[in-house]
Design an enzyme around this catalytic site. Structure first.
Site, PDB file in Angstrom:
ATOM      1  N   ASN A 168      -1.892   4.116   8.195  1.00  0.00           N
ATOM      2  CA  ASN A 168      -1.141   3.477   7.121  1.00  0.00           C
ATOM      3  C   ASN A 168       0.179   2.917   7.643  1.00  0.00           C
ATOM      4  OD1 ASN A 168       0.679   3.752   4.360  1.00  0.00           O
ATOM      5  ND2 ASN A 168      -1.463   3.256   3.989  1.00  0.00           N
ATOM      6  N   GLY A 226       1.722   6.611   3.567  1.00  0.00           N
ATOM      7  CA  GLY A 226       2.539   6.281   4.723  1.00  0.00           C
ATOM      8  C   GLY A 226       3.434   5.082   4.451  1.00  0.00           C
ATOM      9  N   ARG A 246       3.058   1.887   4.683  1.00  0.00           N
ATOM     10  CA  ARG A 246       2.500   0.792   3.875  1.00  0.00           C
ATOM     11  C   ARG A 246       2.453   1.177   2.402  1.00  0.00           C
ATOM     12  NH1 ARG A 246      -2.035  -1.742   1.543  1.00  0.00           N
ATOM     13  NH2 ARG A 246      -2.151  -3.958   2.051  1.00  0.00           N
ATOM     14  N   CYS A 247       2.013   2.404   2.119  1.00  0.00           N
ATOM     15  CA  CYS A 247       1.959   2.849   0.724  1.00  0.00           C
ATOM     16  C   CYS A 247       3.327   2.787   0.056  1.00  0.00           C
ATOM     17  CB  CYS A 247       1.443   4.283   0.654  1.00  0.00           C
ATOM     18  SG  CYS A 247      -0.302   4.490   1.053  1.00  0.00           S
ATOM     19  N   MET A 248       4.384   3.066   0.821  1.00  0.00           N
ATOM     20  CA  MET A 248       5.722   3.178   0.250  1.00  0.00           C
ATOM     21  C   MET A 248       6.442   1.844   0.133  1.00  0.00           C
ATOM     22  SD  MET A 248       7.245   6.674   1.937  1.00  0.00           S
ATOM     23  CE  MET A 248       7.245   6.009   3.610  1.00  0.00           C
TER      24      MET A 248
END
Length: 415
Positions: free
Chosen positions: A357, A400, A402-404
């Site tokens: 991620n 991770g 990218r998610c955030m």
């Protein structure tokens, strides 16, 4: 891409790896302090994070982006500014009080209570929630029978993962529809930001929180005109179909790859399995690489489809190996795979710790959690600059870099 911002940078993205210019983050706040062993599963966290440390880690993440000349916007600040609008306030309060568990007495009281709050206070109530013992009125059967620490309005700890509630596809924003009950209000608040905040007013939107389930973590912009969308625990086949019709109708893409993924916690989104780190390189969990397949979805030729004039018919190809289908759609010889970890056990550990991620800041530059040592070594061996950040507490919600992060502006890739 059309410029829709007053901040000097155009809003929009046509890839995962164009130079990142503007991003929306959410700094962990009081909502994380609402997590307990009783509610963390319901609220989709695998543990109870140390909030102060999570904030330190997130601040370091944001600073690493600023050091690369990325403009960082914070979701709660945008929401507070949007809530200056009476329309936004009314929508936000109505959606927060729509739960059937409240009853008319409590709903009426909370409606008046929230209407009297300042925009900043209202943002706090909407994101951190309201407990039964925090109200000073509305006394009736509901407040009498609920436990003192039961939530009347649930907190939203998953706001941390701003990628899921919206995705920019060229110059339009897809406001998504989140599948899990604990997250439904997130995308409604995101919609208010894009509708009512002065910076985004006039932005054209696609999809919407009231449509079939599509989550941003499942949507990868592989290349200009090519989207890959995971179909699994969070995004449904019907959601991918609607999104495909919308991007084709608006001329935003020519191919959507529907990618079935295992419906498990470890692989809840496509970006837990793979993310782009260069125009032709992808970091991928090797334990699923051989089995990952994709159906290429395109517009059918009206002459061949025998459709009514103006009817949009989709053509769905037979499944192919994901890397093969992706390379064909992207018009390149090969999409090169970089493996997570060095062996199956390490790969499984580092995939669980969001080793796949990554957040690309530019071609061949990516942010990753420092703890995934072997995956980061493999990235660097493949010519990728790795910007390492701490994530021991941030990762407790299974997400991770990218998610955030929700990229609002990236430089377009040359085509």
């Amino acid at each position: 891409m059309t410029s829709t911002t007053t901040a000097g940078r155009p809003h929009g993205a046509d890839s995962e790896v164009g130079r990142l210019r503007t991003v929306v983050l959410h700094r962990p706040g009081p909502e994380l302090k609402r997590l307990t062993p009783r509610n963390n599963d319901k609220l989709l966290f695998d543990g109870i994070p140390w909030v102060a440390r999570a904030q330190e880690e997130h601040d370091a993440f944001a600073e690493a982006l600023r050091e690369r000349d990325v403009e960082v916007l914070y979701l709660t600040e945008l929401l507070t500014e949007a809530l200056e609008s009476e329309v936004a306030r009314n929508h936000a309060i109505t959606s927060a009080l729509s739960g059937l568990h409240l009853g008319d007495t409590m709903r009426s009281y909370l409606g008046r209570f929230l209407a009297d709050a300042s925009p900043e206070e209202l943002t706090g109530y909407l994101t951190a929630g309201i407990r039964n013992d925090e109200v000073r009125g509305g006394f009736g059967l509901v407040t009498s029978l609920l436990a003192s620490d039961d939530f009347l309005v649930d907190p939203l700890p998953n706001l941390l993962f701003t990628r899921d509630s919206s995705v920019w596809v060229r110059d339009r924003v897809a406001v998504t529809a989140l599948a899990m009950p604990a997250r439904k209000r997130e995308t409604q608040l995101t919609d208010l930001v894009y509708s009512e905040h002065p910076r985004f007013r006039g932005t054209m939107k696609i999809h919407g929180w009231h449509h079939e389930y599509v989550e941003g973590g499942d949507v990868l912009l592989l290349a200009p005109g090519v989207l890959a969308v995971g179909v699994g625990e969070r995004t449904t086949p019907a959601g991918v179909e609607r999104l495909a019709r919308q991007v084709f109708h608006a001329g935003l893409a020519h191919t959507v790859l529907a990618v079935p993924i295992t419906q498990e916690r470890a692989t809840m989104h496509l970006d837990t399995v793979c993310t782009m780190v260069d125009v032709d390189k992808i970091i991928m969990y090797p334990n699923v690489a051989d089995s990952l397949r994709a159906h290429a979805v395109t517009l059918a030729d009206p002459a061949e489809a025998h459709a009514d004039p103006g009817e949009m018919r989709l053509q769905v190809a037979e499944a192919e190996p994901f890397l093969v289908a992706a390379a064909k759609a992207m018009g390149i010889d090969a999409l090169h795979q970089i493996d997570t970890g060095l062996d199956p056990v390490t790969a499984e550990r580092e995939q669980w710790d969001d080793g796949n991620n990554t957040l690309a800041l530019a071609p061949r530059v990516a942010v990753a959690y420092e703890r995934n040592v072997e995956t980061n070594d493999r990235l660097e061996a493949a010519g990728i600059e790795v910007v390492r950040i701490a994530g021991s507490e941030l990762g407790s919600g299974r997400g991770g870099p990218r998610c955030m992060s929700c990229p609002v502006s990236r430089d377009p890739l040359a085509v």
